[in-house]
Motif scaffolding. Structure first.
Motif, PDB file in Angstrom:
ATOM      1  N   ASP A   1     -11.055  37.048  21.998  1.00  0.00           N
ATOM      2  CA  ASP A   1     -12.312  37.670  21.565  1.00  0.00           C
ATOM      3  C   ASP A   1     -12.250  38.151  20.114  1.00  0.00           C
ATOM      4  O   ASP A   1     -13.286  38.320  19.473  1.00  0.00           O
TER       5      ASP A   1
ATOM      6  N   THR B   1     -14.058  37.218  35.712  1.00  0.00           N
ATOM      7  CA  THR B   1     -13.789  36.958  37.125  1.00  0.00           C
ATOM      8  C   THR B   1     -13.276  35.542  37.324  1.00  0.00           C
ATOM      9  O   THR B   1     -12.408  35.296  38.152  1.00  0.00           O
TER      10      THR B   1
ATOM     11  N   GLY C   1     -18.580  31.988  31.989  1.00  0.00           N
ATOM     12  CA  GLY C   1     -17.188  32.381  32.228  1.00  0.00           C
ATOM     13  C   GLY C   1     -16.197  31.705  31.305  1.00  0.00           C
ATOM     14  O   GLY C   1     -15.095  31.348  31.719  1.00  0.00           O
TER      15      GLY C   1
ATOM     16  N   PRO D   1     -21.095  35.634  28.609  1.00  0.00           N
ATOM     17  CA  PRO D   1     -20.187  35.548  29.765  1.00  0.00           C
ATOM     18  C   PRO D   1     -20.738  34.695  30.909  1.00  0.00           C
ATOM     19  O   PRO D   1     -20.030  34.441  31.876  1.00  0.00           O
TER      20      PRO D   1
ATOM     21  N   GLY E   1     -15.208  33.072  28.129  1.00  0.00           N
ATOM     22  CA  GLY E   1     -14.591  33.954  27.127  1.00  0.00           C
ATOM     23  C   GLY E   1     -13.094  34.104  27.301  1.00  0.00           C
ATOM     24  O   GLY E   1     -12.306  33.751  26.420  1.00  0.00           O
ATOM     25  N   MET E   2     -12.675  34.622  28.431  1.00  0.00           N
ATOM     26  CA  MET E   2     -11.246  34.841  28.660  1.00  0.00           C
ATOM     27  C   MET E   2     -10.504  33.501  28.709  1.00  0.00           C
ATOM     28  O   MET E   2      -9.388  33.377  28.194  1.00  0.00           O
ATOM     29  N   ASN E   3     -11.138  32.509  29.340  1.00  0.00           N
ATOM     30  CA  ASN E   3     -10.484  31.198  29.437  1.00  0.00           C
ATOM     31  C   ASN E   3     -10.196  30.624  28.055  1.00  0.00           C
ATOM     32  O   ASN E   3      -9.126  30.065  27.810  1.00  0.00           O
TER      33      ASN E   3
ATOM     34  N   THR F   1      -5.444  37.382  26.400  1.00  0.00           N
ATOM     35  CA  THR F   1      -5.035  36.525  25.275  1.00  0.00           C
ATOM     36  C   THR F   1      -3.667  36.951  24.740  1.00  0.00           C
ATOM     37  O   THR F   1      -2.764  36.117  24.557  1.00  0.00           O
TER      38      THR F   1
ATOM     39  N   ARG G   1      -3.524  49.789  22.409  1.00  0.00           N
ATOM     40  CA  ARG G   1      -3.866  51.190  22.144  1.00  0.00           C
ATOM     41  C   ARG G   1      -4.096  51.976  23.438  1.00  0.00           C
ATOM     42  O   ARG G   1      -3.980  53.193  23.452  1.00  0.00           O
TER      43      ARG G   1
ATOM     44  N   SER H   1      -1.907  52.210  18.572  1.00  0.00           N
ATOM     45  CA  SER H   1      -3.108  51.600  18.018  1.00  0.00           C
ATOM     46  C   SER H   1      -2.841  51.113  16.598  1.00  0.00           C
ATOM     47  O   SER H   1      -2.235  51.835  15.798  1.00  0.00           O
TER      48      SER H   1
ATOM     49  N   ARG I   1      -9.800  45.194  14.963  1.00  0.00           N
ATOM     50  CA  ARG I   1      -9.376  45.953  13.771  1.00  0.00           C
ATOM     51  C   ARG I   1      -8.572  45.031  12.851  1.00  0.00           C
ATOM     52  O   ARG I   1      -8.619  45.149  11.632  1.00  0.00           O
TER      53      ARG I   1
HETATM   54  C1  FAD Z   1     -19.524  41.185  32.198  1.00  0.00           C
HETATM   55  C2  FAD Z   1     -18.555  40.207  31.659  1.00  0.00           C
HETATM   56  C3  FAD Z   1     -18.107  39.184  32.477  1.00  0.00           C
HETATM   57  C4  FAD Z   1     -17.195  38.252  31.998  1.00  0.00           C
HETATM   58  N1  FAD Z   1     -16.771  37.252  32.813  1.00  0.00           N
HETATM   59  C5  FAD Z   1     -15.909  36.318  32.356  1.00  0.00           C
HETATM   60  C6  FAD Z   1     -15.402  35.288  33.203  1.00  0.00           C
HETATM   61  O1  FAD Z   1     -15.738  35.214  34.381  1.00  0.00           O
HETATM   62  N2  FAD Z   1     -14.514  34.387  32.682  1.00  0.00           N
HETATM   63  C7  FAD Z   1     -14.118  34.466  31.374  1.00  0.00           C
HETATM   64  O2  FAD Z   1     -13.349  33.605  30.935  1.00  0.00           O
HETATM   65  N3  FAD Z   1     -14.547  35.453  30.560  1.00  0.00           N
HETATM   66  C8  FAD Z   1     -15.427  36.386  31.009  1.00  0.00           C
HETATM   67  N4  FAD Z   1     -15.823  37.410  30.201  1.00  0.00           N
HETATM   68  C9  FAD Z   1     -15.243  37.532  28.852  1.00  0.00           C
HETATM   69  C10 FAD Z   1     -13.848  38.175  28.916  1.00  0.00           C
HETATM   70  O3  FAD Z   1     -13.917  39.428  29.541  1.00  0.00           O
HETATM   71  C11 FAD Z   1     -13.272  38.316  27.509  1.00  0.00           C
HETATM   72  O4  FAD Z   1     -13.449  37.113  26.814  1.00  0.00           O
HETATM   73  C12 FAD Z   1     -11.769  38.638  27.580  1.00  0.00           C
HETATM   74  O5  FAD Z   1     -11.563  39.925  28.094  1.00  0.00           O
HETATM   75  C13 FAD Z   1     -11.144  38.567  26.188  1.00  0.00           C
HETATM   76  O6  FAD Z   1      -9.771  38.784  26.305  1.00  0.00           O
HETATM   77  P1  FAD Z   1      -8.929  39.223  25.022  1.00  0.00           P
HETATM   78  O7  FAD Z   1      -7.538  39.382  25.512  1.00  0.00           O
HETATM   79  O8  FAD Z   1      -9.192  38.287  23.907  1.00  0.00           O
HETATM   80  O9  FAD Z   1      -9.545  40.624  24.590  1.00  0.00           O
HETATM   81  P2  FAD Z   1      -9.636  41.980  25.428  1.00  0.00           P
HETATM   82  O10 FAD Z   1      -9.558  41.719  26.884  1.00  0.00           O
HETATM   83  O11 FAD Z   1     -10.821  42.700  24.903  1.00  0.00           O
HETATM   84  O12 FAD Z   1      -8.306  42.749  25.047  1.00  0.00           O
HETATM   85  C14 FAD Z   1      -8.134  43.355  23.787  1.00  0.00           C
HETATM   86  C15 FAD Z   1      -7.054  44.409  23.916  1.00  0.00           C
HETATM   87  O13 FAD Z   1      -6.784  44.897  22.603  1.00  0.00           O
HETATM   88  C16 FAD Z   1      -6.602  46.295  22.664  1.00  0.00           C
HETATM   89  N5  FAD Z   1      -6.919  46.840  21.333  1.00  0.00           N
HETATM   90  C17 FAD Z   1      -8.117  46.853  20.721  1.00  0.00           C
HETATM   91  N6  FAD Z   1      -8.005  47.389  19.498  1.00  0.00           N
HETATM   92  C18 FAD Z   1      -6.705  47.711  19.325  1.00  0.00           C
HETATM   93  C19 FAD Z   1      -5.968  48.315  18.256  1.00  0.00           C
HETATM   94  N7  FAD Z   1      -6.551  48.680  17.101  1.00  0.00           N
HETATM   95  N8  FAD Z   1      -4.637  48.510  18.423  1.00  0.00           N
HETATM   96  C20 FAD Z   1      -4.009  48.147  19.579  1.00  0.00           C
HETATM   97  N9  FAD Z   1      -4.672  47.592  20.615  1.00  0.00           N
HETATM   98  C21 FAD Z   1      -6.003  47.365  20.492  1.00  0.00           C
HETATM   99  C22 FAD Z   1      -7.554  46.768  23.755  1.00  0.00           C
HETATM  100  O14 FAD Z   1      -7.138  48.000  24.319  1.00  0.00           O
HETATM  101  C23 FAD Z   1      -7.476  45.611  24.753  1.00  0.00           C
HETATM  102  O15 FAD Z   1      -6.507  45.845  25.761  1.00  0.00           O
HETATM  103  C24 FAD Z   1     -16.731  38.354  30.660  1.00  0.00           C
HETATM  104  C25 FAD Z   1     -17.180  39.397  29.833  1.00  0.00           C
HETATM  105  C26 FAD Z   1     -18.091  40.310  30.323  1.00  0.00           C
HETATM  106  C27 FAD Z   1     -18.574  41.405  29.421  1.00  0.00           C
END
Ligand code: FAD
Length: 539
Positions: A287, A52, A297, A294, A299-301, A21, A41, A133, A172
């Motif tokens: 997130d 995936t 699939g 999940p 969440g990330m999308n 994201t 962080r 962080s 946070r």
């Molecule tokens: C088993 C499993 C399978 C999944 N499969 C799928 C799928 O196939 N397709 C799909 O779309 N989604 C899937 N998901 C969901 C997906 O993994 C998440 O929705 C996605 O990773 C969210 O991305 P994000 O960038 O919002 O957050 P995150 O990937 O969690 O990234 C957050 C980042 O913030 C950083 N961070 C946290 N706190 C701080 C701080 N205080 N200061 C600085 N940095 C900080 C972390 O280090 C991290 O790098 C799956 C989830 C699981 C558990």
């Protein structure tokens, strides 16, 4: 790895969290020449995978971000999924018949998705500042001060005009701005393990879903590997895990087994939704704003698509082309989608956690068959999975106008205000030989105005139209008249397919937003309506 030892004292946008994201948002800002500071962080990117499956709509976003080639090169095209019960294939869904740019899911580990996005950010002159962080923040009407700490204990504050929390499920940032979050943890424990499957007898470009115990879901990965999501049992003897997975594989494909497995990871999943996506000068995305099961699939999308929505709006506000109301439309448009995805995850979680008894399996099988045994049911399931139907029809930002009043809009065919513009072609430019499609016209960072004209006499002077647009916006006339003016912005729809796909019979105009959604459909074309839209952007 990109690592920054020191941070600037001030930045227009501070993005906290370099997951998919945060990286998408940073790329979207960099494409518009907006400086941002992206911190994470973790001193290194995470080596393990979660997401995936990348859906069709995210692939369209990646195409606009100019990273699609890297994704297609490294990912595996998945054509659909098969559902099994009692060793028998009972239903299936295919993406191939979907009318969209990418009628498939693309399977790629999340860390590789992050790699590609990081490379794109670096190409555009940006970077990830790792090992920092966010510890806290304060905001006033005019800006935010963020308090950061490095992995080796150095403290630094950074002032930003805007701060976006993309820091994941335990955000946070969300906590610091006091935004409430509602939701629940799902009761079932799940596990995931990667490996090769020996003697797999089904298509290797389709996921499989096994309904009865041991419930599992093998998903193909690039390089002949599979990722198997499985229902795990609390406190089970780890030495029995592989036997259990192999029993599930054997039920779907007799004689098959998992080879060269990686270490399994066990996890619980959550559904969460933040009460708000914006508080003053702080926004939440991915997130940090929402989480869902999940299983589908999403969440990330959803996070990637949040950033695709927010990126152009934040850039507009920072460059004086948009007002703060534009940022409110981010929550108004994206939060209902997260709520819908979360609710659908509840249903699927329930279906996937059936008790281990034949009557329950038969009940779920009946429910799935009722849904998936008709062509229209399969189509709908495929559309729901790929995210191509997500729309912003209820957004206050989008507008329909018909000279005969609102009821006349009900007879509109094709995309409505708020919908994603579908692709269609061919379009023949009057000054070159190469044909184009609608999607290619959208490969820009601004709005695109499409004037759908029968002939050239009814189109106002170019200067008059351009005087209404903002810098970076473009306009085209699309006409079925083959005797068109030899002007670069005139495109001929010689086969009528573009008019048909857009449901256009009489002259009208479409104004398309930088994220590919229809901002306005106006029939007949009226420039005063376009001017009113641009005024709304500034509110
Ligand atoms: C088993 C499993 C399978 C999944 N499969 C799928 C799928 O196939 N397709 C799909 O779309 N989604 C899937 N998901 C969901 C997906 O993994 C998440 O929705 C996605 O990773 C969210 O991305 P994000 O960038 O919002 O957050 P995150 O990937 O969690 O990234 C957050 C980042 O913030 C950083 N961070 C946290 N706190 C701080 C701080 N205080 N200061 C600085 N940095 C900080 C972390 O280090 C991290 O790098 C799956 C989830 C699981 C558990």
């Amino acid at each position: 790895m990109s690592q920054s030892q020191t941070l600037p004292e001030a930045t227009p946008v501070l993005i906290v969290g370099a997951g998919p994201t945060g990286l998408t948002l940073a790329v979207e800002l960099a494409r518009r020449n907006i400086d941002c500071l992206l911190v994470d962080r973790n001193p290194e990117p995470l080596p393990f995978d979660r997401a995936t499956v990348i859906h069709s709509r995210s692939l369209e976003c990646f195409e606009t971000m100019d990273v699609i080639d890297a994704f297609l090169e490294r990912g595996l095209v998945m054509r659909g999924f098969n559902i099994f019960a009692n060793g028998e294939k009972v239903a299936q869904t295919s993406f191939e018949s979907l009318e969209c740019r990418h009628p498939y899911d693309l399977n790629l580990s999340e860390n590789e998705t992050e790699d590609i996005l990081t490379e794109r950010l670096e190409q555009l002159g940006g970077q990830v500042s790792r090992g920092w962080s966010l510890e806290g923040l304060e905001q006033t009407d005019s800006g935010v001060t963020a308090f950061l700490k490095s992995a080796d204990g150095i403290e630094q504050s950074v002032s930003a005009d805007w701060l976006v929390g993309t820091d994941g499920i335990r955000s946070r940032v969300r906590e610091a701005i006091g935004v409430e979050v509602s939701g629940h943890q799902y009761p079932a424990l799940w596990g995931v393990i990667d490996g090769q499957i020996l003697n797999w007898k089904h298509e290797s470009d389709r996921a499989a879903i096994q309904i009865e115990a041991p419930a599992l879901n093998p998903v193909p990965l690039p390089g002949d590997r599979w990722r198997i999501y499985f229902r795990a049992v609390e406190d089970a003897d780890p030495s029995t895990l592989l036997d259990c997975i192999n029993a599930g594989l054997d039920a779907i494909s007799p004689g098959s087994s998992l080879q060269e497995p990686d270490e399994p990871i066990l996890y619980h999943t959550f559904r969460q939704l933040s009460a708000h996506y914006r508080s003053g000068r702080v926004l939440l995305a991915g997130d940090a704003a929402h989480a869902c099961s999940p299983i589908q699939g999403h969440g990330m999308n959803t996070g990637i698509q949040d950033s695709f929505n927010l990126g152009w709006k934040l850039a507009h506000v920072l460059s004086g082309k948009g007002g703060f109301g534009l940022l409110d439309s981010y929550e108004q448009e994206r939060r209902p989608i997260a709520a819908a995805v979360g609710a659908s995850g509840d249903v699927v979680e329930e279906l996937r956690t059936i008790p281990d008894d034949p009557a329950a399996v038969a009940r779920v099988k009946r429910a799935l068959c009722a849904m998936l045994l008709t062509a229209s049911g399969q189509q709908q399931a495929a559309r729901d999975e790929t995210g191509i139907d997500f729309h912003y029809r209820n957004s206050p930002l989008v507008k329909g106008y018909h000279a005969d009043g609102e009821t006349a809009q009900q007879s509109w065919m094709g995309p409505l205000p708020g919908d994603c513009l579908p692709d269609a072609g061919p379009l023949m430019p009057s000054t070159t030989e190469e044909t184009l499609t609608l999607f290619q016209l959208m490969q820009t960072t601004g709005h695109v105005l499409l004037w759908m004209a029968a002939d050239s006499t009814a189109v106002p002077d170019r200067m008059e139209i351009e005087s209404l647009l903002q810098p970076g916006d473009v306009f085209y006339v699309i006409s079925t008249d083959t005797q068109q003016a030899a002007l670069a912005y005139w495109l001929s729809d010689t086969t009528g397919q573009v008019h048909a796909r857009l449901g256009v019979i009489d002259p009208c105009l479409f104004l398309i937003r930088p994220d590919g959604h229809v901002a306005m459909r106006c029939e007949p074309p009226e420039l005063s309506q376009v001017a009113a839209y641009y005024e709304r952007l500034k509110c």
